[in-house]
Design a protein around this motif. Structure first.
Motif, PDB file in Angstrom:
ATOM      1  N   ARG A  85     -38.875 -54.928  26.991  1.00  0.00           N
ATOM      2  CA  ARG A  85     -38.351 -55.488  25.745  1.00  0.00           C
ATOM      3  C   ARG A  85     -38.826 -54.675  24.545  1.00  0.00           C
ATOM      4  O   ARG A  85     -38.050 -54.417  23.615  1.00  0.00           O
ATOM      5  CB  ARG A  85     -38.802 -56.945  25.602  1.00  0.00           C
ATOM      6  N   LEU A  86     -40.087 -54.255  24.562  1.00  0.00           N
ATOM      7  CA  LEU A  86     -40.636 -53.481  23.451  1.00  0.00           C
ATOM      8  C   LEU A  86     -39.956 -52.120  23.337  1.00  0.00           C
ATOM      9  O   LEU A  86     -39.517 -51.719  22.252  1.00  0.00           O
ATOM     10  CB  LEU A  86     -42.145 -53.303  23.642  1.00  0.00           C
ATOM     11  N   CYS A  87     -39.850 -51.402  24.463  1.00  0.00           N
ATOM     12  CA  CYS A  87     -39.280 -50.057  24.424  1.00  0.00           C
ATOM     13  C   CYS A  87     -37.791 -50.078  24.077  1.00  0.00           C
ATOM     14  O   CYS A  87     -37.328 -49.291  23.245  1.00  0.00           O
ATOM     15  CB  CYS A  87     -39.501 -49.356  25.758  1.00  0.00           C
ATOM     16  N   LEU A  88     -37.049 -50.979  24.706  1.00  0.00           N
ATOM     17  CA  LEU A  88     -35.619 -51.056  24.411  1.00  0.00           C
ATOM     18  C   LEU A  88     -35.384 -51.571  22.995  1.00  0.00           C
ATOM     19  O   LEU A  88     -34.423 -51.175  22.332  1.00  0.00           O
ATOM     20  CB  LEU A  88     -34.915 -51.956  25.429  1.00  0.00           C
ATOM     21  N   GLY A  89     -36.281 -52.453  22.527  1.00  0.00           N
ATOM     22  CA  GLY A  89     -36.166 -52.943  21.156  1.00  0.00           C
ATOM     23  C   GLY A  89     -36.379 -51.836  20.143  1.00  0.00           C
ATOM     24  O   GLY A  89     -35.656 -51.744  19.141  1.00  0.00           O
ATOM     25  N   LEU A  90     -37.366 -50.973  20.394  1.00  0.00           N
ATOM     26  CA  LEU A  90     -37.596 -49.843  19.489  1.00  0.00           C
ATOM     27  C   LEU A  90     -36.417 -48.884  19.503  1.00  0.00           C
ATOM     28  O   LEU A  90     -35.997 -48.375  18.464  1.00  0.00           O
ATOM     29  CB  LEU A  90     -38.874 -49.111  19.892  1.00  0.00           C
ATOM     30  N   HIS A  91     -35.879 -48.637  20.686  1.00  0.00           N
ATOM     31  CA  HIS A  91     -34.724 -47.753  20.783  1.00  0.00           C
ATOM     32  C   HIS A  91     -33.537 -48.329  20.021  1.00  0.00           C
ATOM     33  O   HIS A  91     -32.813 -47.605  19.317  1.00  0.00           O
ATOM     34  CB  HIS A  91     -34.364 -47.545  22.253  1.00  0.00           C
ATOM     35  N   SER A  92     -33.346 -49.640  20.140  1.00  0.00           N
ATOM     36  CA  SER A  92     -32.253 -50.293  19.426  1.00  0.00           C
ATOM     37  C   SER A  92     -32.460 -50.225  17.916  1.00  0.00           C
ATOM     38  O   SER A  92     -31.511 -50.018  17.158  1.00  0.00           O
ATOM     39  CB  SER A  92     -32.140 -51.747  19.885  1.00  0.00           C
ATOM     40  N   LEU A  93     -33.718 -50.386  17.484  1.00  0.00           N
ATOM     41  CA  LEU A  93     -34.012 -50.293  16.053  1.00  0.00           C
ATOM     42  C   LEU A  93     -33.643 -48.924  15.500  1.00  0.00           C
ATOM     43  O   LEU A  93     -33.100 -48.804  14.405  1.00  0.00           O
ATOM     44  CB  LEU A  93     -35.493 -50.556  15.796  1.00  0.00           C
ATOM     45  N   VAL A  94     -33.972 -47.885  16.258  1.00  0.00           N
ATOM     46  CA  VAL A  94     -33.660 -46.532  15.797  1.00  0.00           C
ATOM     47  C   VAL A  94     -32.151 -46.356  15.661  1.00  0.00           C
ATOM     48  O   VAL A  94     -31.662 -45.741  14.711  1.00  0.00           O
ATOM     49  CB  VAL A  94     -34.248 -45.487  16.763  1.00  0.00           C
ATOM     50  N   GLN A 128     -29.948 -48.737  15.084  1.00  0.00           N
ATOM     51  CA  GLN A 128     -29.400 -49.585  14.030  1.00  0.00           C
ATOM     52  C   GLN A 128     -29.934 -49.236  12.642  1.00  0.00           C
ATOM     53  O   GLN A 128     -29.211 -49.340  11.654  1.00  0.00           O
ATOM     54  CB  GLN A 128     -29.713 -51.052  14.340  1.00  0.00           C
ATOM     55  N   ARG A 129     -31.210 -48.866  12.585  1.00  0.00           N
ATOM     56  CA  ARG A 129     -31.846 -48.619  11.291  1.00  0.00           C
ATOM     57  C   ARG A 129     -32.498 -47.240  11.271  1.00  0.00           C
ATOM     58  O   ARG A 129     -33.633 -47.070  10.849  1.00  0.00           O
ATOM     59  CB  ARG A 129     -32.904 -49.698  11.025  1.00  0.00           C
ATOM     60  N   LEU A 174     -36.524 -45.533   9.841  1.00  0.00           N
ATOM     61  CA  LEU A 174     -37.470 -45.031  10.821  1.00  0.00           C
ATOM     62  C   LEU A 174     -37.535 -43.510  10.812  1.00  0.00           C
ATOM     63  O   LEU A 174     -38.568 -42.926  11.114  1.00  0.00           O
ATOM     64  CB  LEU A 174     -37.104 -45.552  12.215  1.00  0.00           C
ATOM     65  N   ARG A 175     -36.431 -42.868  10.442  1.00  0.00           N
ATOM     66  CA  ARG A 175     -36.449 -41.407  10.338  1.00  0.00           C
ATOM     67  C   ARG A 175     -37.361 -40.982   9.188  1.00  0.00           C
ATOM     68  O   ARG A 175     -38.088 -39.995   9.283  1.00  0.00           O
ATOM     69  CB  ARG A 175     -35.017 -40.907  10.114  1.00  0.00           C
ATOM     70  N   MET A 176     -37.305 -41.730   8.101  1.00  0.00           N
ATOM     71  CA  MET A 176     -38.190 -41.428   6.982  1.00  0.00           C
ATOM     72  C   MET A 176     -39.651 -41.641   7.372  1.00  0.00           C
ATOM     73  O   MET A 176     -40.530 -40.855   7.023  1.00  0.00           O
ATOM     74  CB  MET A 176     -37.845 -42.314   5.786  1.00  0.00           C
ATOM     75  N   MET A 177     -39.907 -42.716   8.136  1.00  0.00           N
ATOM     76  CA  MET A 177     -41.268 -42.980   8.577  1.00  0.00           C
ATOM     77  C   MET A 177     -41.747 -41.892   9.538  1.00  0.00           C
ATOM     78  O   MET A 177     -42.923 -41.522   9.535  1.00  0.00           O
ATOM     79  CB  MET A 177     -41.335 -44.354   9.239  1.00  0.00           C
ATOM     80  N   LEU A 200     -32.100 -39.268  17.798  1.00  0.00           N
ATOM     81  CA  LEU A 200     -31.614 -40.066  16.673  1.00  0.00           C
ATOM     82  C   LEU A 200     -32.492 -39.858  15.452  1.00  0.00           C
ATOM     83  O   LEU A 200     -32.022 -39.767  14.329  1.00  0.00           O
ATOM     84  CB  LEU A 200     -31.581 -41.542  17.052  1.00  0.00           C
ATOM     85  N   LEU A 201     -33.820 -39.781  15.687  1.00  0.00           N
ATOM     86  CA  LEU A 201     -34.713 -39.571  14.551  1.00  0.00           C
ATOM     87  C   LEU A 201     -34.454 -38.234  13.891  1.00  0.00           C
ATOM     88  O   LEU A 201     -34.696 -38.049  12.714  1.00  0.00           O
ATOM     89  CB  LEU A 201     -36.174 -39.649  15.011  1.00  0.00           C
ATOM     90  N   ALA A 202     -33.982 -37.268  14.672  1.00  0.00           N
ATOM     91  CA  ALA A 202     -33.690 -35.946  14.123  1.00  0.00           C
ATOM     92  C   ALA A 202     -32.280 -35.864  13.562  1.00  0.00           C
ATOM     93  O   ALA A 202     -31.861 -34.816  13.095  1.00  0.00           O
ATOM     94  CB  ALA A 202     -33.872 -34.888  15.207  1.00  0.00           C
ATOM     95  N   GLY A 203     -31.528 -36.976  13.625  1.00  0.00           N
ATOM     96  CA  GLY A 203     -30.187 -36.992  13.058  1.00  0.00           C
ATOM     97  C   GLY A 203     -29.105 -36.565  14.025  1.00  0.00           C
ATOM     98  O   GLY A 203     -27.985 -36.290  13.628  1.00  0.00           O
ATOM     99  N   ARG A 204     -29.431 -36.491  15.335  1.00  0.00           N
ATOM    100  CA  ARG A 204     -28.445 -36.109  16.331  1.00  0.00           C
ATOM    101  C   ARG A 204     -28.084 -37.331  17.178  1.00  0.00           C
ATOM    102  O   ARG A 204     -28.727 -38.360  17.096  1.00  0.00           O
ATOM    103  CB  ARG A 204     -28.985 -34.992  17.230  1.00  0.00           C
TER     104      ARG A 204
END
Length: 207
Positions: free
Chosen positions: A74-83, A85-86, A90-93, A155-159
């Protein structure tokens, strides 16, 4: 706020000026000072939004039913989903982690992600005590799962995330590496005959 986030990601905080922010956002300079007080105030507001998202996810994981396997998933998939959606927040962070000297209060972001890793390691240790996982060093097991979170790095890198980076598939492979038998994650935890299994002795002095 969206304009500032875009510029902070593209140029970093230190190289972004108030003038660029207000021109990109098409607002008057006094509006920025009225709502946020300063460029740093705007930046801290954006950070707080990202922190709130992750704090809420950790809260949901803690209150959810299920065994450590299910909570890690749940934690890992939740983080992936956050990236997905938002990603902008997270990219800025992520930029704060990669170039802390270019952003104020980067230690707050580092502490936040350190908390995610600590929660992950505590679930791994709990799973080992319950006989779900079988591994030697806790740090090595934590590194294994932590690497899975890099499935979101495109996703964090914009791809766009490659199909081969499906986090669910990678989690299943990692759980096997931790000595857990394959199972459907939607299944309820099955009672273990004879109580909890004993954990194997730690190797290499890990705790």
């Amino acid at each position: 706020a969206a304009a500032a986030m875009y510029l902070f990601r593209r140029k970093c905080y230190n190289l972004t000026t108030v003038r660029e922010i207000v021109e990109t956002a098409r607002v008057a300079r006094p509006s920025l000072y009225y709502y946020y007080g300063s460029k740093e105030g705007l930046y801290l507001e954006l950070l707080s939004r990202g922190k709130l998202l992750i704090d809420h996810l950790l809260f949901e994981v803690d209150r959810a039913e299920g065994d450590p396997w299910q909570k890690i998933e749940r934690l890992c998939l939740g983080l992936h989903s956050l990236v997905k959606q938002r990603a902008p927040e997270l990219r800025m962070m992520a930029g704060c982690i990669l170039a802390p000297s270019d952003y104020p209060s980067s230690e707050k972001v580092e502490a936040l992600f350190r908390g995610v890793r600590e929660r992950l390691c505590s679930l791994l240790e709990e799973g080992r005590r319950e006989g779900i996982f079988h591994f030697g060093r806790l740090d090595d097991a934590g590194d294994l799962i932590h690497c899975l979170l890099l499935a979101s790095s495109p996703l964090l890198a914009g791809r766009v995330t490659a199909p081969s980076s499906d986090p669910k598939r990678l989690l299943d492979l990692a759980f096997r590496g931790l000595g857990a038998p394959p199972r459907n994650s939607s299944e309820s935890p099955k009672p273990r005959p004879g109580g909890k299994e004993k954990s194997p002795p730690l190797k290499g002095g890990g705790t």
